[in-house]
Design an enzyme around this catalytic site. Structure first.
Site, PDB file in Angstrom:
ATOM      1  N   ALA A 108      12.613 -23.027 -33.632  1.00 45.90           N
ATOM      2  CA  ALA A 108      11.696 -22.960 -32.497  1.00 45.90           C
ATOM      3  C   ALA A 108      10.571 -21.935 -32.622  1.00 45.90           C
ATOM      4  O   ALA A 108       9.562 -22.066 -31.933  1.00 45.90           O
ATOM      5  CB  ALA A 108      12.477 -22.687 -31.213  1.00 45.90           C
ATOM      6  N   ALA A 109      10.733 -20.901 -33.439  1.00 47.82           N
ATOM      7  CA  ALA A 109       9.714 -19.847 -33.487  1.00 47.82           C
ATOM      8  C   ALA A 109       8.376 -20.414 -33.949  1.00 47.82           C
ATOM      9  O   ALA A 109       8.353 -21.319 -34.795  1.00 47.82           O
ATOM     10  CB  ALA A 109      10.169 -18.726 -34.420  1.00 47.82           C
ATOM     11  N   PRO A 110       7.270 -19.932 -33.391  1.00 52.04           N
ATOM     12  CA  PRO A 110       7.150 -18.835 -32.416  1.00 52.04           C
ATOM     13  C   PRO A 110       7.436 -19.221 -30.964  1.00 52.04           C
ATOM     14  O   PRO A 110       7.416 -18.376 -30.095  1.00 52.04           O
ATOM     15  CB  PRO A 110       5.693 -18.407 -32.580  1.00 52.04           C
ATOM     16  CG  PRO A 110       4.982 -19.647 -32.989  1.00 52.04           C
ATOM     17  CD  PRO A 110       5.941 -20.391 -33.852  1.00 52.04           C
ATOM     18  N   GLY A 111       7.654 -20.515 -30.691  1.00 51.67           N
ATOM     19  CA  GLY A 111       8.048 -20.915 -29.352  1.00 51.67           C
ATOM     20  C   GLY A 111       7.089 -21.848 -28.638  1.00 51.67           C
ATOM     21  O   GLY A 111       7.333 -22.246 -27.495  1.00 51.67           O
ATOM     22  N   GLY A 112       5.983 -22.228 -29.284  1.00 55.85           N
ATOM     23  CA  GLY A 112       4.984 -23.075 -28.643  1.00 55.85           C
ATOM     24  C   GLY A 112       5.512 -24.437 -28.241  1.00 55.85           C
ATOM     25  O   GLY A 112       5.262 -24.921 -27.129  1.00 55.85           O
ATOM     26  N   LYS A 113       6.261 -25.080 -29.132  1.00 53.05           N
ATOM     27  CA  LYS A 113       6.782 -26.417 -28.829  1.00 53.05           C
ATOM     28  C   LYS A 113       7.874 -26.348 -27.761  1.00 53.05           C
ATOM     29  O   LYS A 113       7.984 -27.253 -26.915  1.00 53.05           O
ATOM     30  CB  LYS A 113       7.291 -27.091 -30.105  1.00 53.05           C
ATOM     31  CG  LYS A 113       6.186 -27.378 -31.120  1.00 53.05           C
ATOM     32  CD  LYS A 113       6.726 -28.095 -32.335  1.00 53.05           C
ATOM     33  CE  LYS A 113       5.626 -28.342 -33.365  1.00 53.05           C
ATOM     34  NZ  LYS A 113       5.130 -27.084 -33.964  1.00 53.05           N
ATOM     35  N   ASP A 145      16.544 -20.172 -33.582  1.00 54.33           N
ATOM     36  CA  ASP A 145      15.981 -19.854 -34.892  1.00 54.33           C
ATOM     37  C   ASP A 145      16.957 -18.964 -35.644  1.00 54.33           C
ATOM     38  O   ASP A 145      17.916 -18.447 -35.063  1.00 54.33           O
ATOM     39  CB  ASP A 145      14.599 -19.215 -34.798  1.00 54.33           C
ATOM     40  CG  ASP A 145      13.668 -19.779 -35.876  1.00 54.33           C
ATOM     41  OD1 ASP A 145      13.993 -19.608 -37.064  1.00 54.33           O
ATOM     42  OD2 ASP A 145      12.661 -20.412 -35.523  1.00 54.33           O
ATOM     43  N   GLY A 186      20.284 -23.140 -38.706  1.00 52.05           N
ATOM     44  CA  GLY A 186      20.242 -24.557 -38.381  1.00 52.05           C
ATOM     45  C   GLY A 186      20.989 -25.420 -39.378  1.00 52.05           C
ATOM     46  O   GLY A 186      21.490 -26.492 -39.010  1.00 52.05           O
ATOM     47  N   CYS A 244       4.056 -29.138 -40.879  1.00 52.83           N
ATOM     48  CA  CYS A 244       2.601 -28.940 -40.823  1.00 52.83           C
ATOM     49  C   CYS A 244       2.054 -28.897 -42.245  1.00 52.83           C
ATOM     50  O   CYS A 244       1.265 -28.032 -42.611  1.00 52.83           O
ATOM     51  CB  CYS A 244       2.246 -27.678 -40.048  1.00 52.83           C
ATOM     52  SG  CYS A 244       3.088 -26.187 -40.591  1.00 52.83           S
TER      53      CYS A 244
END
Length: 500
Positions: free
Chosen positions: A297-302, A319, A354, A424
């Site tokens: 998840a980091a940095p947390g935007g999604k 994370d 994970g 990405c």
């Protein structure tokens, strides 16, 4: 006198050594230092040019240019003033524009069905009577589709840019060009992965390519051989009503202002992020009450995007390291007011590996946004760069790590649930390649059954926002290509539904 002579000789010797050291340093100073970003660019030129063909120069230029962002309004802040401010800047609401395009497409589809029925009954329509073709709506088509249309329609119908691209994309010419310039690593003792090419004129570093590709020795297997079926998603992707997201139109490179602090609720009013990061969350298709896991998840935007839909019953943001977990907590702290128990109770932040999550059939939806080459960061930032010489082994192990994370996600989702895999990067190995390896291992090592969701039609209404790559031989996912007009991404997504 003897002592004085020895001292003078020693001084002369020391001076000679010093001069030699200075000469070596001057020589080193004259030699250009290869930066991490230069290594990344050289790698991408070798790896991506054969895959993306005539599109690579424009994608390359976009990656090296200023990225474009969207602004996600915070539902937990007073956002009316922010909306007015963004509209005054010329930004538009993505959700509203998307809904209008979907409705337009629906109406056109209904008209098309009516025309087809009329023709079956022997009736004629305007097109049949006049002999004129109806111009398709350009807003629904991505750049590559426009180029394909421009190849077969009158010249005046499409801009010069598309007609030139159409001429450059002649399949026969492209295949002949690639055949003369590239070799397959399999011919040099490596993998047989589709689209894994190295230009014959650039064999330096081939050993790294072969080593990276060795993970995918079974990539030539067909979908049936690994038990994968494909579900075609015909309906356009849903856009949650509570998401309030603004963007500037194509070609507008304006910046959004810095987030403002809401003094009453003590949170920030909006969050700026790469516009392509919206796509994996939309593909996840979160429904009311869903248990959602954001595995990396980091940095947390999604995670914040998922939260802003106000749909999940539980959101777990995970994370692997404390530093990354701290970044997630900071994002939530900046955007969720304290004392809002309903939101605080549904958000959980965990620190787990994970790959060894150990959770079985716990979630309805799992987003696994894996570590990857991070193409844009690798080209723009020399620090913490995956192409640093000391990180070669880490980089070569990425596909194996990615496939393991996806396997873990498929184990964590319940039957009937959905996993979205995203990166990405434009790397075929880390996109379709990693998905293929994970699906192959899931088939061989577990009793889990999966179906890949073909979203090529479902994402078409988003072509007003993204440049989707087509005709790239992708087996499992969709890719957003950076473009100077819409400089988002890159972003690859693959949607997988667990059947059993």
């Amino acid at each position: 006198m003897i002592g004085l002579t020895v001292t003078r000789n020693q001084i002369l010797a020391r001076n000679s050594v010093s001069l030699n050291i200075l000469k070596r340093h001057k020589k080193r100073d004259r030699e250009p230092k290869v930066t991490n970003t230069q290594r990344a660019l050289e790698y991408f030129d070798v790896a991506y040019a054969p895959v993306y063909g005539t599109r690579w120069p424009s994608v390359r230029l976009a990656l090296l240019s200023k990225p474009k962002y969207i602004a996600v309004l915070n539902n937990f802040a007073s956002y009316e003033e922010t909306i007015d401010r963004f509209q005054n800047l010329g930004a538009w609401n993505i959700g509203k524009k998307y809904s209008a395009i979907r409705e337009k497409m629906r109406m056109r589809q209904e008209q098309s069905q009516t025309v087809s029925q009329n023709q079956q009954r022997g009736e004629t329509d305007e097109e049949t009577t006049t002999g004129k073709s109806v111009r398709p709506s350009l807003i629904e088509l991505d750049d590559d589709e426009l180029a394909a249309r421009a190849r077969v329609v009158p010249k005046e119908r499409y801009p010069e840019e598309y007609r030139l691209r159409a001429a450059a994309q002649s399949p026969a010419e492209l295949e002949a060009d690639l055949a003369s310039r590239v070799i397959e690593p399999s011919e040099a003792g490596g993998s047989s992965l589709l689209m894994d090419y190295v230009p014959a004129t650039r064999l330096k570093g081939l050993e790294n390519w072969v080593e990276e590709a060795d993970v995918f020795t079974d990539a030539s297997q067909g979908d049936q051989e690994i038990g994968v079926t494909v579900i075609k998603q015909e309906e356009p992707i849903d856009f949650p009503k509570m998401l309030k997201i603004f963007a500037f139109e194509k070609g507008n490179i304006s910046d959004f202002p810095q987030p403002r602090f809401d003094p009453q609720l003590r949170v920030l009013d909006h969050y700026a992020m790469d516009g392509a990061s919206l796509l994996p969350v939309l593909a996840l298709d979160v429904k009311p009450g869903d248990r959602v896991l954001d595995m990396c998840a980091a940095p947390g935007g999604k995670s914040l995007l998922v939260l802003q839909t106000l749909l999940p019953g539980l959101l777990v943001s995970n994370d692997v390291s404390w530093g990354r977990v701290k970044r997630i907590r900071n994002i939530l702290k900046q955007y969720v007011p304290r004392g809002m128990s309903s939101i605080e109770n549904m958000t959980v932040v965990t620190q787990k590996n994970g790959c060894t999550l150990g959770e079985v059939e716990e979630y309805d939806k799992v987003l696994v946004d894996v570590p990857c080459l991070t193409d844009r960061h690798s080209l723009m930032e020399d620090d913490n760069n995956i192409f640093k010489t000391g990180r070669n082994k880490e980089r070569l192990r990425l596909p194996e790590l990615q496939s393991q994370l996806l396997m873990s996600a498929l184990e964590a989702v319940r039957p009937g649930g959905t996993v979205v895999y995203s990166t990405c990067t434009l790397s075929p190995l880390q996109n379709d390649g990693a998905v293929h390896l994970a699906l192959s291992r899931i088939w061989q090592e577990t009793t889990i059954e999966c179906s890949v969701v073909d979203m090529s039609q479902a994402v078409r209404p988003l072509s007003f926002l993204y440049r989707f790559g087509s005709n790239l031989g992708l087996r499992y996912g969709q890719v957003v290509l950076p473009s100077l007009l819409t400089n988002f991404g890159p972003m690859y997504i693959a949607k997988i539904k667990r059947i059993r």
